[in-house]
Design an enzyme around this catalytic site. Structure first.
Site, mmCIF file in Angstrom:
data_model
loop_
_atom_site.group_PDB
_atom_site.id
_atom_site.type_symbol
_atom_site.label_atom_id
_atom_site.label_comp_id
_atom_site.label_asym_id
_atom_site.label_seq_id
_atom_site.Cartn_x
_atom_site.Cartn_y
_atom_site.Cartn_z
ATOM 1 N N CYS A 1 -12.981 -14.062 6.683
ATOM 2 C CA CYS A 1 -13.031 -14.409 5.255
ATOM 3 C C CYS A 1 -13.709 -15.769 5.094
ATOM 4 O O CYS A 1 -13.568 -16.657 5.922
ATOM 5 C CB CYS A 1 -11.647 -14.366 4.615
ATOM 6 S SG CYS A 1 -10.345 -15.289 5.452
ATOM 7 N N SER B 1 -10.045 -16.542 9.550
ATOM 8 C CA SER B 1 -10.622 -17.433 8.533
ATOM 9 C C SER B 1 -11.908 -18.025 9.054
ATOM 10 O O SER B 1 -12.081 -18.201 10.254
ATOM 11 C CB SER B 1 -9.658 -18.584 8.243
ATOM 12 O OG SER B 1 -9.554 -19.431 9.376
ATOM 13 N N ASP B 2 -12.827 -18.357 8.138
ATOM 14 C CA ASP B 2 -13.916 -19.237 8.550
ATOM 15 C C ASP B 2 -13.267 -20.584 8.855
ATOM 16 O O ASP B 2 -12.199 -20.913 8.318
ATOM 17 C CB ASP B 2 -14.980 -19.367 7.461
ATOM 18 C CG ASP B 2 -16.319 -19.832 8.047
ATOM 19 O OD1 ASP B 2 -16.333 -20.332 9.194
ATOM 20 O OD2 ASP B 2 -17.343 -19.687 7.360
ATOM 21 N N CYS B 3 -13.908 -21.347 9.735
ATOM 22 C CA CYS B 3 -13.185 -22.473 10.329
ATOM 23 C C CYS B 3 -12.891 -23.574 9.316
ATOM 24 O O CYS B 3 -13.820 -24.139 8.734
ATOM 25 C CB CYS B 3 -13.939 -22.963 11.538
ATOM 26 S SG CYS B 3 -14.029 -21.617 12.745
ATOM 27 N N SER C 1 -11.010 -22.891 6.569
ATOM 28 C CA SER C 1 -10.878 -22.324 5.220
ATOM 29 C C SER C 1 -9.581 -22.749 4.542
ATOM 30 O O SER C 1 -9.550 -22.931 3.319
ATOM 31 C CB SER C 1 -10.900 -20.794 5.277
ATOM 32 O OG SER C 1 -12.199 -20.339 5.469
#
Ligand SMILES: *[C@@H]1O[C@H](CO)[C@@H](O)[C@H](O)[C@H]1NC(C)=O
Ligand SMILES: *[C@@H]1O[C@H](CO)[C@@H](O)[C@H](O)[C@H]1NC(C)=O
Ligand SMILES: *[C@@H]1O[C@H](CO)[C@@H](O)[C@H](O)[C@H]1NC(C)=O
Ligand SMILES: *[C@@H]1O[C@H](CO)[C@@H](O)[C@H](O)[C@H]1NC(C)=O
Ligand SMILES: *[C@@H]1O[C@H](CO)[C@@H](O)[C@H](O)[C@H]1NC(C)=O
Ligand SMILES: *[C@@H]1O[C@H](CO)[C@@H](O)[C@H](O)[C@H]1NC(C)=O
Length: 814
Positions: A293, A326-328, A330
């Site tokens: 995401c 998660s994108d890092c 997020s």
């Protein structure tokens, strides 16, 4: 000049060795630095898998007592046993990208974050346990950036690249140089030509992005023979892939808007039709094991905290077998960037867990899950069972990867399987297949290698190396720059013409002109690089930077021989000046062509291969960016604001080159051999007619449409196209098939790609290309209310640029 001359001889040696097609002998391999195709097979690692009795013994444990290591039990039972043994604090620490492990129960550390966008890369947590290079594994094969690989429109190539990348990844894993979970590919639809990450993606068309995702993911993940496994929770994996960034994410940093604060205002119609569509294909057709995401919000809600988009859609509707990451950072972005609901870290953690996000990558300040999941549970904000659920999703993937039990079928992979001659050759082949011929006046190309003794190779990318591997690259096996590539065919006169891509002044143009005056042919290599388009930065215009245009014009004006312009870029560049310049005979787009890029460019220019790539993006004129802000997410034109539409499906203005454009050294002719012209569908009493908005003047069928969910959708439309090569050279053609919806449907795309096939046809020969497309998938539309409908009426199937087309009528009978 001495060092240069040596370089040419040296590259010639490499080139001849590779061209010969035979195995590089041990002797010649040793003369090539950076080519790590050593045949000394240092294969299987000493690194045991988790469930290894001696490992447990060293920890003072008895493996027999741990049911999670009992291979006779199902993954489900084993994973539950593992999770049930952990304390809440221990559980929380396994939910970050750097999972700490639990020594007490024999569970080692694991780094979830590795990347393999176009080759195994070392992008990720710096100094982590993810993928890295050193003296033992100094590099991995670096394929062209995805935008160029997409331009091949060759599905089997996309899959083969995935297979090669996962072979190198497994080999590196065996040597302790990589994890097993790779956060690639990036399949966001490239909505706006300014987007800095366009190079990472398969372009602007959702079908192409979805097909690319499916093939690349299957190449990475599938273990031969197991693609038919029915229990998807136990299907073995070679490595685990991840489709990102979900969703409506394609702004980096543009005039004050950035990805950490951006709220994408999107319609449900665009979500279903465009932004979600490649992800749906990635999960359903590719059976990907992970979705990431993205940072942004959609209509106010941070995606990583949206149960509708995560739990209900990815896991529920599409049936993901795997984990959502998660994108890092997020969650940090949710708290500090979006200031979502005035969240504390625990609030954010609770919301994300409940939404269905399983793993939290933390980059700047560590994982929020790792740090705050236990306190979020203690504060009563989320059930511990949500933590358990996330961990089970994660460990099931690791079980399938053989992380616990080993993977005998991959054990023999080692150093010799990274940067092998065959893999390097595939990187060159991908670039050759992708390069797009944009202009070829009077058959300037291919150059006749017999007549060309000296070649002026000029421009800021004439000696491109690192530029060619773009974003998310690791360390390549080696580089073959354009001057290296051309030096295999003649004496190269190299002049940069510009100090760098920015090309701030004209001071180096004169030497480039001098070289062009003397040479038999001139190749000008220009374009962009990561200083212009990259993660974190979008473009502000569609022009070549600085004095590059000036360089091209001046060099062209004095060249003695034919002039070939080569553009390296991810996004489109307005080069209309070159199209209109009679001195410039040919133009090629080479994307960022990967480590072997210079070789592929020279092979195309000198006719060693015939280009067949097609643009996966619309190349707009420079004025496009003045017509609408990058932040406007809608695909359809907004008449009240004067915004034009986006992508070939909705933009109706003039372009520099349209989506799908690309020439060849030969010509192809299409003949429709057979086609099905109509489909009558009998409705039963529970299948209702659904209204469709038609223009007032248009003919509207009595039963205008039916919801696709209400139809069986087992009707296919079949047709066959004969592709004849009517020129004098062998070549590959991409047969693009579009549908044009029935006239008068309000808001329908002008046309939409429904199928494509790349086909090789020898000179003078023909190939029959058969298409079988599902009527619902191909002729369906998404209406304003986001219903997926099959409209009745007379649709048109268009092959290529329209020389062949035929109508297909859909009739519903009540
Ligand atoms: C080309 O670039 C490489 C790598 O940056 C450099 O080592 C080499 O000297 C350059 N070649 C010439 C002829 O300038
Ligand atoms: C031209 O640009 C280069 C690199 O930006 C710089 O080093 C050089 O001094 C400039 N020359 C002039 C004449 O401005
Ligand atoms: C192509 O041929 C025409 C007619 O001979 C000539 O006028 C034109 O300059 C040529 N263009 C190039 C790029 O060579
Ligand atoms: C393009 O679309 C606009 C807005 O829908 C319309 O007004 C215009 O006539 C169209 N132009 C062409 C060339 O079809
Ligand atoms: C190619 O097809 C077109 C129309 O379909 C026809 O007019 C033309 O003669 C064909 N060319 C060749 C070389 O077959
Ligand atoms: C597609 O790619 C594969 C793998 O490189 C290659 O063998 C095949 O010839 C390509 N197909 C066409 C039509 O170019």
């Amino acid at each position: 000049m001495a060092p240069k001359a040596r370089l040419f001889l040296f590259s010639l040696a490499i080139y001849v060795a590779l061209l010969s097609g035979s195995n590089i002998s041990a002797a010649s391999a040793r003369t090539i630095p950076h080519l790590h195709a050593s045949k000394s097979s240092s294969s299987a690692s000493d690194d045991a898998c988790v469930c290894d009795a001696s490992r447990f013994q060293e920890l003072g444990l008895e493996m027999k007592e741990f049911a999670y290591c009992d291979a006779s039990l199902s993954y489900e039972v084993r994973v539950k046993d593992l999770v049930d043994r952990m304390t809440l604090e221990e559980k929380a620490r396994q939910l970050g990208d750097t999972a700490t492990g639990v020594e007490r129960i024999g569970l080692p550390k694991y780094e979830w974050w590795s990347e393999a966008l176009h080759g195994v890369s070392n992008t990720g947590q710096p100094g982590s346990l993810g993928s890295f290079f050193d003296d033992e594994i100094p590099g991995a094969t670096s394929f062209p950036t995805v935008i160029l690989t997409a331009a091949t429109f060759n599905e089997s190539l996309w899959k083969t690249i995935g297979q090669v990348v996962s072979t190198e990844a497994r080999a590196m894993h065996n040597l302790g140089h990589a994890g097993l979970t790779f956060w690639s590919p990036n399949i966001n639809v490239a909505r706006d030509p300014r987007w800095g990450r366009t190079q990472e993606t398969p372009g602007e068309d959702p079908l192409v992005a979805g097909k690319y995702a499916t093939n690349y993911v299957r190449g990475l993940q599938d273990v031969e023979g197991s693609d038919l496994t029915t229990n998807l929770n136990s299907r073995p994996l070679k490595v685990a892939a991840c489709c990102k960034h979900y969703a409506a994410y394609d702004i980096e940093s543009w005039l004050g808007s950035n990805r950490f604060h951006f709220d994408s205002k999107v319609t449900e119609q665009d979500m279903r039709e465009t932004f979600l569509s490649p992800f749906e294909m990635c999960v359903k057709d590719g059976d990907v094991t992970s979705v990431m995401c993205s940072f942004n919000r959609i209509n106010g809600i941070p995606i990583c905290a949206d149960p509708q988009l995560l739990k209900n859609t990815i896991r529920g509707e599409w049936d993901l077998h795997g984990y959502i990451v998660s994108d890092c950072d997020s969650l940090e972005v949710m708290v500090d960037g979006h200031k979502w609901l005035g969240d504390t870290p625990e609030d954010a953690v609770a919301q994300a867990l409940k939404a269905g996000m399983d793993l939290d990558c933390g980059y700047k300040i560590g994982s929020f899950y790792g740090n705050y999941a236990a306190s979020a549970v203690a504060q009563g904000k989320v059930r511990e069972a949500e933590v358990d659920k996330a961990l089970k999703n994660l460990y099931t993937v690791l079980m399938r990867l053989g992380y616990f039990d080993g993977s005998p079928q991959f054990q023999s992979l080692g150093k010799a399987d990274v940067c092998s001659e065959e893999h390097i050759e595939l990187a060159a082949e991908a670039a050759r297949q992708g390069i797009v011929l944009l202009k070829n006046e009077n058959e300037t190309l291919p150059l006749n290698s017999g007549e060309i003794k000296t070649i002026a190779v000029v421009g800021p990318h004439a000696n491109a190396t690192k530029v060619m591997i773009g974003n998310y690259a690791g360390v390549p096996c080696r580089y073959v720059s354009p001057i290296d590539g051309f030096s295999a065919f003649g004496k190269v006169e190299y002049e940069r013409g510009c100090a760098d891509v920015a090309c701030k002044n004209e001071s180096l143009i004169f030497p480039a002109m001098r070289a062009a005056k003397k040479a038999d042919a001139t190749v000008i290599v220009v374009g962009l690089d990561l200083s212009v388009e990259a993660e974190g930065s979008d473009r502000v215009d569609l022009l070549l930077p600085g004095y590059q245009t000036q360089l091209i014009k001046q060099v062209a004006s004095v060249s003695r021989g034919p002039v070939i312009l080569v553009v390296m870029s991810g996004g489109p560049v307005d080069i209309s000046f070159a199209n209109n310049n009679p001195k410039i005979g040919a133009v090629l787009w080479a994307g960022y062509p990967g480590e072997e890029g210079g070789r592929a460019i020279a092979d195309v220019v000198l006719g060693k291969c015939n280009p067949g790539g097609r643009l996966p993006l619309t190349w707009y004129g420079a004025d496009y960016v003045d017509m609408l802000p990058m932040t406007s997410m809608l695909l359809r034109p907004i008449d009240s604001l004067g915004y034009p539409g986006r992508t070939y499906k909705f933009f109706n203005g003039s372009t520099i080159y349209p989506f799908g454009y690309g020439l060849s050294y030969t010509q192809f002719n299409y003949t429709l051999k057979s086609s099905q012209r109509s489909l009558d569908i009998k409705l039963h009493k529970l299948q209702h007619c659904h209204d469709v908005n038609y223009n007032a003047s248009a003919y509207k069928p009595r039963c205008p449409a039916v919801l696709i969910d209400d139809l069986k959708c087992d009707d296919n439309i079949e047709f066959e196209v004969e592709v004849k090569n009517v020129g004098r050279r062998d070549g590959s053609d991409v047969v693009m098939v579009y549908k044009v919806p029935a006239e008068g449907i309000v808001g329908a795309p002008t046309k939409e790609l429904i199928a494509f096939q790349r086909v090789f046809v020898a000179a003078g020969e023909s190939e029959a290309v058969k298409f079988v497309v599902n009527a619902c998938k191909s002729l369906g539309i998404v209406d304003y209310a986001a219903y997926h409908l099959l409209p009745a009426g007379r649709h048109t199937i268009v092959i290529g640029d329209g020389a062949v087309s035929f109508p297909v009528s859909i009739n519903f009978k009540q």
